[in-house]
Design an enzyme around this catalytic site. Structure first.
Site, mmCIF file in Angstrom:
data_model
loop_
_atom_site.group_PDB
_atom_site.id
_atom_site.type_symbol
_atom_site.label_atom_id
_atom_site.label_comp_id
_atom_site.label_asym_id
_atom_site.label_seq_id
_atom_site.Cartn_x
_atom_site.Cartn_y
_atom_site.Cartn_z
ATOM 1 N N ASP A 31 63.866 -7.617 17.731
ATOM 2 C CA ASP A 31 64.355 -6.342 17.206
ATOM 3 C C ASP A 31 65.597 -6.517 16.339
ATOM 4 O O ASP A 31 65.766 -5.855 15.329
ATOM 5 C CB ASP A 31 64.707 -5.397 18.357
ATOM 6 C CG ASP A 31 63.466 -4.937 19.073
ATOM 7 O OD1 ASP A 31 62.378 -5.409 18.681
ATOM 8 O OD2 ASP A 31 63.578 -4.130 20.002
ATOM 9 N N ALA A 32 66.474 -7.445 16.763
ATOM 10 C CA ALA A 32 67.735 -7.614 16.045
ATOM 11 C C ALA A 32 67.479 -8.063 14.602
ATOM 12 O O ALA A 32 68.148 -7.630 13.670
ATOM 13 C CB ALA A 32 68.612 -8.617 16.771
ATOM 14 N N TYR A 34 64.741 -7.458 12.891
ATOM 15 C CA TYR A 34 64.172 -6.302 12.204
ATOM 16 C C TYR A 34 65.296 -5.365 11.752
ATOM 17 O O TYR A 34 65.330 -4.921 10.609
ATOM 18 C CB TYR A 34 63.216 -5.573 13.153
ATOM 19 C CG TYR A 34 62.654 -4.295 12.584
ATOM 20 C CD1 TYR A 34 61.486 -4.304 11.821
ATOM 21 C CD2 TYR A 34 63.293 -3.075 12.801
ATOM 22 C CE1 TYR A 34 60.974 -3.141 11.282
ATOM 23 C CE2 TYR A 34 62.790 -1.902 12.266
ATOM 24 C CZ TYR A 34 61.633 -1.939 11.509
ATOM 25 O OH TYR A 34 61.140 -0.788 10.982
ATOM 26 N N SER A 80 37.758 24.012 12.909
ATOM 27 C CA SER A 80 37.677 23.394 14.233
ATOM 28 C C SER A 80 36.210 23.179 14.565
ATOM 29 O O SER A 80 35.326 23.521 13.780
ATOM 30 C CB SER A 80 38.359 24.263 15.272
ATOM 31 O OG SER A 80 37.735 25.507 15.294
ATOM 32 N N ILE A 81 35.966 22.580 15.719
ATOM 33 C CA ILE A 81 34.571 22.310 16.062
ATOM 34 C C ILE A 81 34.185 23.064 17.314
ATOM 35 O O ILE A 81 35.016 23.368 18.169
ATOM 36 C CB ILE A 81 34.282 20.803 16.264
ATOM 37 C CG1 ILE A 81 35.496 20.074 16.839
ATOM 38 C CG2 ILE A 81 33.821 20.169 14.985
ATOM 39 C CD1 ILE A 81 35.240 18.613 17.069
ATOM 40 N N LYS A 119 37.819 12.657 21.760
ATOM 41 C CA LYS A 119 38.477 13.907 21.375
ATOM 42 C C LYS A 119 39.928 13.794 21.840
ATOM 43 O O LYS A 119 40.235 13.937 23.024
ATOM 44 C CB LYS A 119 37.795 15.118 22.004
ATOM 45 C CG LYS A 119 38.402 16.424 21.498
ATOM 46 C CD LYS A 119 37.564 17.618 21.864
ATOM 47 C CE LYS A 119 38.026 18.891 21.174
ATOM 48 N NZ LYS A 119 39.444 19.190 21.331
ATOM 49 N N GLU A 176 44.718 13.274 14.489
ATOM 50 C CA GLU A 176 45.466 13.891 15.576
ATOM 51 C C GLU A 176 46.752 13.111 15.828
ATOM 52 O O GLU A 176 46.726 11.887 15.966
ATOM 53 C CB GLU A 176 44.579 13.856 16.827
ATOM 54 C CG GLU A 176 44.990 14.814 17.898
ATOM 55 C CD GLU A 176 44.309 16.175 17.761
ATOM 56 O OE1 GLU A 176 43.745 16.481 16.673
ATOM 57 O OE2 GLU A 176 44.355 16.940 18.735
ATOM 58 N N LYS A 293 29.355 13.457 15.834
ATOM 59 C CA LYS A 293 29.201 13.952 14.468
ATOM 60 C C LYS A 293 27.942 13.340 13.878
ATOM 61 O O LYS A 293 27.702 12.138 14.063
ATOM 62 C CB LYS A 293 30.415 13.532 13.619
ATOM 63 C CG LYS A 293 31.710 14.165 14.097
ATOM 64 C CD LYS A 293 32.925 13.577 13.407
ATOM 65 C CE LYS A 293 34.190 14.197 14.017
ATOM 66 N NZ LYS A 293 35.406 13.548 13.551
ATOM 67 N N CYS A 419 63.872 9.109 59.841
ATOM 68 C CA CYS A 419 64.683 8.428 60.851
ATOM 69 C C CYS A 419 65.877 9.243 61.330
ATOM 70 O O CYS A 419 66.600 8.815 62.222
ATOM 71 C CB CYS A 419 65.146 7.069 60.326
ATOM 72 S SG CYS A 419 66.476 7.193 59.122
HETATM 73 S S1 IVH Z 1 36.760 16.678 13.808
HETATM 74 C C1 IVH Z 1 35.498 19.868 10.815
HETATM 75 N N1 IVH Z 1 37.246 14.741 15.495
HETATM 76 O O1 IVH Z 1 39.879 18.903 18.156
HETATM 77 C C2 IVH Z 1 35.760 18.971 11.965
HETATM 78 N N2 IVH Z 1 38.470 16.753 15.760
HETATM 79 O O2 IVH Z 1 38.322 21.774 17.017
HETATM 80 C C3 IVH Z 1 37.192 18.825 12.252
HETATM 81 N N3 IVH Z 1 40.122 16.684 17.575
HETATM 82 O O3 IVH Z 1 42.056 20.679 16.711
HETATM 83 C C4 IVH Z 1 37.576 18.193 13.513
HETATM 84 N N4 IVH Z 1 39.711 14.628 18.213
HETATM 85 O O4 IVH Z 1 42.403 18.296 15.926
HETATM 86 C C5 IVH Z 1 37.558 16.000 15.145
HETATM 87 N N5 IVH Z 1 37.596 12.893 16.888
HETATM 88 C C6 IVH Z 1 37.898 14.157 16.524
HETATM 89 C C7 IVH Z 1 38.887 14.906 17.195
HETATM 90 C C8 IVH Z 1 39.131 16.215 16.781
HETATM 91 C C9 IVH Z 1 40.450 15.703 18.426
HETATM 92 C C10 IVH Z 1 40.760 18.012 17.578
HETATM 93 C C11 IVH Z 1 41.075 18.567 16.231
HETATM 94 C C12 IVH Z 1 40.876 20.057 16.375
HETATM 95 C C13 IVH Z 1 39.942 20.153 17.536
HETATM 96 C C14 IVH Z 1 38.536 20.466 17.035
#
Ligand code: IVH
Length: 678
Positions: A31-32, A34, A80-81, A119, A176, A293, A419
């Protein structure tokens, strides 16, 4: 070499080390070293602002606090998914059925290829790279408009400030930001030690730090990142599958998790779900499920979106790691070192894959800060192999007859629940402790091991397994009982031949002749390490005088302050301890004053250490205990008298002072190597 070249070389080298440290987890320079490179670059840039660039590693330190985050409109909405609520295999099967139906595939047609990922449980972030340079980082917000958190995101070391081998006009990387379990635990441990607020879970830790207006504060909280997709791209020749996109990102030095797979059909997804579920606890970060996916980007386009969710992706969850339940009681457990820990007795609840009926409340301050009372409904968290903990109270659900605010002393009437010895809480300490160190059954194994250790009574052959057997079999209750051991009892123990039994008895007999300093040290008085024990022996000369000493006379001993004095007084005012001391003397333990010097010398004895920064393999408190046990003193400030400064991550002014005074600096690895050498 001209200035521009020197600056460019420094940047490249620092980024290489950042990558080795934060992404590959295998630092190549101390570290030093660096820090030296980093400071040189900082100085050069300050002297020649014309050379400063947005992707210089010095920009990771963070700038001025903001009043508010600017709004960022996403070029491509951040959607979102859909979450599959059925956590059984059926979740994956249903997704495959839907996808095939949408694509109009009959049963006879070949299985679809899916990219399977984790996820991650953190905060979604869009990283915008223009011509390979990170220019903007934004949160998801409502999907259309997010917040500009570029300053904070720059402090995340694993996020590249420029992409390797990619100069596309625009490349937006989505992924993420998360906090690893280790970083979360370490951060909370440090906060608890200082009596400061702790984070509820890693996700809140990540979200809270990213949305922190002061980048200096954000930088203190260790975050990481994994990419899982793209936003806008311009001038980039995209691969044709999602998995190949992630491979391409990884090549550009963007962090992409290795825990992913390309599989075929529902069967492949089910297998992935099971495989990851089985290893969920051993992952270094929290996940709340997996994501499937459709791998072909062409098929993704064909499938499109429905109500702002892609038809080509689904999240398949795991059982939750947080649940709510009711606190039936608060027990207090006594640890091996006498530490008293409040533990919530819960209505059993299934969380993080097991049934939990006890959860730690850590200490009195934490319990009070969260205001956990008997009868409360609480949130319990169990993630990884970490001990389940109560993270907060659902205050709306507090019953009218809930218990009083927690008061550990009152609850135990001031006595150890195991005790009956007195309990104390030292100034500046978060924990209450039992003072019956030599006597308390909860502390027996620990007391025995310390008593027998090389620098204490030096009883060779008395290791952990043996100490545990002696204690569990109630053969030895206090160290004094060691001197009552006879051949039959010892030879009967597991894995103990006649020869080793004889050796052990001989070592015990031999230990009777010791020095006063070793004896004092062997008692295991809190805050009395080998060096202090020596000072005490030298100063008081006789055990009786030490036992009777008051705070004033104790403080006349070099390096004995109020805390150490209090620990000594607390120890000798506990009648149980006195009994053990008397028994030891009655069994013939005696000291030869002039052997005081005979204590084996080591690189540690008599040396003064200063600990600074964050260590990764132990807390500073643990490091201090180790050093004191080896005869070193640990001081809070660096002076000419300091022999070594141990500098962990983010070491600050103390490290500077050490450099200034020419004091030897050890990084964590060097410190560990030195510890192992004794
Ligand atoms: S894909 C259009 N892949 O989960 C697709 N999302 O609703 C966009 N998340 O808040 C998302 N891991 O941040 C995707 N391997 C992953 C993920 C992921 C976590 C989160 C994402 C979002 C929520 C999905």
């Amino acid at each position: 070499m001209d200035l521009a070249t020197r600056i460019a070389r420094l940047r490249a080298e620092i980024e290489r080390h950042n990558h080795a440290y934060y992404v590959l987890d295998t630092p190549v320079i101390p570290d030093a070293e660096y820090d030296k490179l980093f400071r040189e670059l900082q100085t050069l840039e300050a002297q020649h602002p014309e050379f400063s660039t947005p992707d210089s590693p010095t920009r990771r330190v963070g700038g001025k606090p903001l009043d508010a985050f600017a709004a960022v409109r996403h070029a491509v909405p951040m959607l979102s998914i859909r979450t599959e609520t059925d956590i059984s295999d059926a979740g994956a099967i249903a997704f495959d059925v839907r996808v095939r139906k949408e694509l109009g595939l009959s049963e006879n047609e070949a299985p679809i290829e899916y990219a399977c990922e984790l996820k991650f449980d953190g905060l979604a972030i869009n990283l915008r790279y223009e011509c390979g340079v990170l220019v903007e980082a934004a949160t998801r917000g409502d999907g259309e408009t997010g917040e500009d958190v570029t300053q904070n995101v720059r402090t995340i070391h694993c996020i590249p400030l420029h992409l390797k081998g990619c100069a596309a006009e625009v490349l937006e990387v989505r992924g993420e930001v998360y906090m690893s379990r280790k970083d979360f635990e370490r951060y909370n441990e440090r906060q608890r030690e200082q009596g400061l607020a702790t984070l509820v879970n890693p996700r809140n830790g990540a979200a809270g730090s990213i949305r922190q207006l002061d980048p200096a504060l954000a930088a203190r909280r260790p975050l990481s990142f994994f990419a899982y997709g793209l936003g806008e791209t311009r001038g980039w020749d995209s691969p044709v599958t999602h998995s190949a996109v992630l491979d391409a990102l990884a090549k550009m030095s963007v962090p992409v998790s290795d825990e992913r797979a390309v599989v075929r059909g529902a069967e492949g997804m089910v297998k992935f779900h099971r495989r990851i579920a089985a290893k969920r606890d051993s992952l270094p970060f929290d996940i709340d499920g997996v994501v499937y996916k459709v791998n072909s980007l062409a098929l993704q386009t064909e499938l499109g979106f429905v109500s702002r969710e892609p038809r080509w992706a689904v999240a398949h969850k795991f059982p939750a790691e947080e649940q709510i339940t009711v606190v039936h009681d608060i027990d207090i457990q006594v640890g091996r070192t006498g530490k008293l820990t409040p533990v919530a007795k819960l209505e059993p609840v299934f969380v993080g894959g097991t049934t939990v009926s006890n959860a730690t409340l850590h200490n009195e301050d934490e319990t009070r800060r969260k205001d956990v009372r008997i009868g409360d409904t609480v949130i319990v968290r169990r993630a990884g192999d970490v001990i389940p903990e109560v993270v907060g109270v659902v205050i709306d659900r507090r019953p009218a007859n809930a218990g009083e605010p927690f008061d550990l002393f009152k609850r135990l009437h001031g006595k150890c629940p195991v005790c009956g010895s007195r309990i104390v809480r030292e100034e500046g300490e978060a924990d209450w402790r039992c003072t019956g160190g030599l006597f308390c059954p909860a502390q027996r194994v620990q007391a025995l091991l310390h008593f027998a250790s090389r620098r204490a009574m030096d009883i060779e052959g008395l290791g952990y397994k043996l100490a545990e057997q002696l204690v569990d079999g109630a053969i030895v209750n206090t160290p004094a009982d060691l001197y009552k051991l006879g051949m039959p009892a010892v030879a009967d123990l597991d894995r103990m031949g006649e020869k080793s039994a004889l050796n052990l008895l001989e070592a015990i007999e031999h230990s009777k002749r010791t020095t006063l300093a070793r004896f004092i040290y062997a008692l295991g008085i809190r805050n009395v390490g080998e060096a202090t024990a020596k000072d005490l022996a030298r100063h008081f000369g006789k055990l009786e005088r030490l036992m009777k000493a008051d705070e004033v006379s104790l403080q006349q001993v070099p390096d004995v302050g109020p805390v150490v004095a209090q620990s000594i007084i607390a120890f000798f005012s506990e009648p149980h301890n006195i009994e053990v001391v008397k028994a030891l003397l009655a069994h013939g333990v005696q000291w030869v004053e002039h052997e005081a010097q005979a204590v084996r010398e080591s690189p540690f004895s008599g040396k003064t250490f200063v600990l600074t920064g964050t260590l990764t393999t132990m807390t500073r408190e643990q490091a201090k205990e180790k050093l004191e046990a080896l005869g070193s003193k640990v001081s809070g400030s660096v002076s000419k008298k300091t022999d070594y400064v141990v500098a962990g991550a983010e070491a600050g002014s103390k490290l500077d002072k050490a450099h200034e005074l020419g004091v030897a600096v050890l990084d964590e690895q060097q410190f560990l190597t030195l510890l192992e050498s004794v």
